[in-house]
Design a protein around this motif. Sequence first.
Motif, PDB file in Angstrom:
ATOM      1  N   ILE A   1     -97.736 -12.726  47.152  1.00  0.00           N
ATOM      2  CA  ILE A   1     -96.810 -12.700  46.009  1.00  0.00           C
ATOM      3  C   ILE A   1     -97.420 -11.867  44.892  1.00  0.00           C
ATOM      4  O   ILE A   1     -98.537 -12.160  44.452  1.00  0.00           O
ATOM      5  CB  ILE A   1     -96.537 -14.129  45.487  1.00  0.00           C
ATOM      6  CG1 ILE A   1     -96.095 -15.051  46.631  1.00  0.00           C
ATOM      7  CG2 ILE A   1     -95.473 -14.105  44.394  1.00  0.00           C
ATOM      8  CD1 ILE A   1     -96.007 -16.508  46.228  1.00  0.00           C
ATOM      9  N   PRO A   2     -96.735 -10.854  44.404  1.00  0.00           N
ATOM     10  CA  PRO A   2     -97.254 -10.081  43.268  1.00  0.00           C
ATOM     11  C   PRO A   2     -97.447 -10.985  42.052  1.00  0.00           C
ATOM     12  O   PRO A   2     -96.623 -11.875  41.779  1.00  0.00           O
ATOM     13  CB  PRO A   2     -96.173  -9.032  43.020  1.00  0.00           C
ATOM     14  CG  PRO A   2     -95.441  -8.920  44.312  1.00  0.00           C
ATOM     15  CD  PRO A   2     -95.475 -10.293  44.924  1.00  0.00           C
ATOM     16  N   SER A   3     -98.516 -10.776  41.326  1.00  0.00           N
ATOM     17  CA  SER A   3     -98.837 -11.643  40.181  1.00  0.00           C
ATOM     18  C   SER A   3     -97.749 -11.608  39.113  1.00  0.00           C
ATOM     19  O   SER A   3     -97.415 -12.647  38.522  1.00  0.00           O
ATOM     20  CB  SER A   3    -100.175 -11.229  39.574  1.00  0.00           C
ATOM     21  OG  SER A   3    -100.133  -9.878  39.132  1.00  0.00           O
ATOM     22  N   ALA A   4     -97.172 -10.428  38.861  1.00  0.00           N
ATOM     23  CA  ALA A   4     -96.125 -10.328  37.834  1.00  0.00           C
ATOM     24  C   ALA A   4     -94.898 -11.142  38.230  1.00  0.00           C
ATOM     25  O   ALA A   4     -94.260 -11.782  37.384  1.00  0.00           O
ATOM     26  CB  ALA A   4     -95.741  -8.860  37.622  1.00  0.00           C
ATOM     27  N   VAL A   5     -94.573 -11.147  39.545  1.00  0.00           N
ATOM     28  CA  VAL A   5     -93.416 -11.898  40.014  1.00  0.00           C
ATOM     29  C   VAL A   5     -93.651 -13.395  39.841  1.00  0.00           C
ATOM     30  O   VAL A   5     -92.796 -14.135  39.336  1.00  0.00           O
ATOM     31  CB  VAL A   5     -93.118 -11.559  41.491  1.00  0.00           C
ATOM     32  CG1 VAL A   5     -92.027 -12.472  42.047  1.00  0.00           C
ATOM     33  CG2 VAL A   5     -92.717 -10.108  41.633  1.00  0.00           C
ATOM     34  N   LEU A   6     -94.828 -13.854  40.244  1.00  0.00           N
ATOM     35  CA  LEU A   6     -95.133 -15.280  40.152  1.00  0.00           C
ATOM     36  C   LEU A   6     -95.197 -15.750  38.695  1.00  0.00           C
ATOM     37  O   LEU A   6     -94.647 -16.808  38.348  1.00  0.00           O
ATOM     38  CB  LEU A   6     -96.463 -15.573  40.851  1.00  0.00           C
ATOM     39  CG  LEU A   6     -96.855 -17.052  40.934  1.00  0.00           C
ATOM     40  CD1 LEU A   6     -95.829 -17.834  41.733  1.00  0.00           C
ATOM     41  CD2 LEU A   6     -98.236 -17.205  41.547  1.00  0.00           C
ATOM     42  N   ASP A   7     -95.834 -14.978  37.833  1.00  0.00           N
ATOM     43  CA  ASP A   7     -95.921 -15.355  36.417  1.00  0.00           C
ATOM     44  C   ASP A   7     -94.544 -15.434  35.784  1.00  0.00           C
ATOM     45  O   ASP A   7     -94.230 -16.382  35.051  1.00  0.00           O
ATOM     46  CB  ASP A   7     -96.784 -14.343  35.657  1.00  0.00           C
ATOM     47  CG  ASP A   7     -98.250 -14.435  36.052  1.00  0.00           C
ATOM     48  OD1 ASP A   7     -98.622 -15.394  36.744  1.00  0.00           O
ATOM     49  OD2 ASP A   7     -99.019 -13.526  35.675  1.00  0.00           O
ATOM     50  N   THR A   8     -93.714 -14.438  36.071  1.00  0.00           N
ATOM     51  CA  THR A   8     -92.368 -14.427  35.487  1.00  0.00           C
ATOM     52  C   THR A   8     -91.535 -15.587  36.008  1.00  0.00           C
ATOM     53  O   THR A   8     -90.815 -16.239  35.251  1.00  0.00           O
ATOM     54  CB  THR A   8     -91.671 -13.097  35.800  1.00  0.00           C
ATOM     55  OG1 THR A   8     -92.474 -12.012  35.325  1.00  0.00           O
ATOM     56  CG2 THR A   8     -90.309 -13.028  35.138  1.00  0.00           C
ATOM     57  N   TRP A   9     -91.624 -15.858  37.310  1.00  0.00           N
ATOM     58  CA  TRP A   9     -90.875 -16.969  37.906  1.00  0.00           C
ATOM     59  C   TRP A   9     -91.280 -18.295  37.266  1.00  0.00           C
ATOM     60  O   TRP A   9     -90.421 -19.087  36.858  1.00  0.00           O
ATOM     61  CB  TRP A   9     -91.105 -17.008  39.410  1.00  0.00           C
ATOM     62  CG  TRP A   9     -90.679 -18.303  40.039  1.00  0.00           C
ATOM     63  CD1 TRP A   9     -91.454 -19.399  40.280  1.00  0.00           C
ATOM     64  CD2 TRP A   9     -89.361 -18.648  40.464  1.00  0.00           C
ATOM     65  NE1 TRP A   9     -90.713 -20.410  40.837  1.00  0.00           N
ATOM     66  CE2 TRP A   9     -89.413 -19.975  40.964  1.00  0.00           C
ATOM     67  CE3 TRP A   9     -88.147 -17.969  40.476  1.00  0.00           C
ATOM     68  CZ2 TRP A   9     -88.302 -20.622  41.474  1.00  0.00           C
ATOM     69  CZ3 TRP A   9     -87.035 -18.613  40.990  1.00  0.00           C
ATOM     70  CH2 TRP A   9     -87.117 -19.929  41.479  1.00  0.00           C
ATOM     71  N   CYS A  10     -92.553 -18.555  37.164  1.00  0.00           N
ATOM     72  CA  CYS A  10     -93.018 -19.825  36.619  1.00  0.00           C
ATOM     73  C   CYS A  10     -92.704 -19.963  35.138  1.00  0.00           C
ATOM     74  O   CYS A  10     -92.450 -21.070  34.645  1.00  0.00           O
ATOM     75  CB  CYS A  10     -94.523 -19.975  36.867  1.00  0.00           C
ATOM     76  SG  CYS A  10     -94.971 -20.118  38.611  1.00  0.00           S
TER      77      CYS A  10
END
Length: 359
Positions: free
Chosen positions: A58-67
């Motif tokens: 999972i790309p870090s930007a995707v996970l941070d934005t999702w959470c």
Amino acid sequence: MFDILRNFKGLVRLERCDGPVLYLASRATPAFLAGASILLAARQFVGNPIECEHTKDIPSAVLDTWCWIHSTYAVPSSFSKEVGVEVPYPGVDSTRGYRPTKVYKWYQWVAFLLFFQAILFYMPRWLWKHWEGGKIHALMMDLDVGICSEMEKKQKKRLLLDYLWENLRYHNWWCFRYFLCEFLSLANVIGQMFLMDRFFDGAFLTFGIDVFRFMESDQEDRIDPMIFIFPRMTKCTFYKFGVSGEVERHDAVCILPLNVVNEKIYVFLWFWFLILGVLTFGVVIYRIIIILSPRMRVYLLRLRFRLVRGEAIDAIVRRSKMGDWFLLYMLGENIDSIIFRDVIHELASRLGSAKRVEP
């Protein structure tokens, strides 16, 4: 940032028609709330308000934005477990089986809530500014300076005296509007305490008391209430399709550095709202007393303006209404004391003359 702070000078400036409590409630408090909102918004939208541990899938930007958007959660039962032995951090634990979780959905809304609160606190001041209409400033006529020619001073005193004489007993509505703004400030403080309690899922009303208890309790068996409401580390669950087409679950641990600032702001606000509520409640009780007791109005004028003769104050309070007393008190706070004394003595003399010619 300094340009933004300079814009708050007008908001915190004390004006002639401001009472001390109304100033604290409707000018100083909105300035703090708006400043805190801008600070949090700058950190939230310019910096990185959340950092989540991620896998390579999972790309870090995707996970941070999702959470950040879809909230994070903690496990309340793990707050009392030993850190470093049973759990890595308070609130962060395995969710295997059935374990109740506490979901945190509010943190991206804090900056907006603070700005909304600033608007609500400023509303009584805005109403009073609209209703007052610059009356005090117009009646002052630069008599607060006291340094002008005798002819100019005499003319301005005559204009002020004529206004007070011709409009005697016609200031009640103007006065009660100010009292209404003070009552609205009290209702606003109480209402916002319950608003924030609802916003934080019923944990705000006792927040300050819980902080005191935490500071006084033993270090081994105490749970930090600030971490419980403003967690610095939480969990987040992200779902995605795997290579076989099945749904995969990914548990991430997220750090919320913005909550370090949030907790300090709301600890201050809890104590500030408590102090402000007590002061505003005292002012409302004080207003009720002076409305019901002309003797108290006489006492307050004598106590505040010692240069004015007592019999002059007695005559004015006896022949005027509540609004006239309030206007005179406000004028006495803002113009030169010698000039105010002369105006009061002349007004009392006119009232005495008018009483003698009445049939």
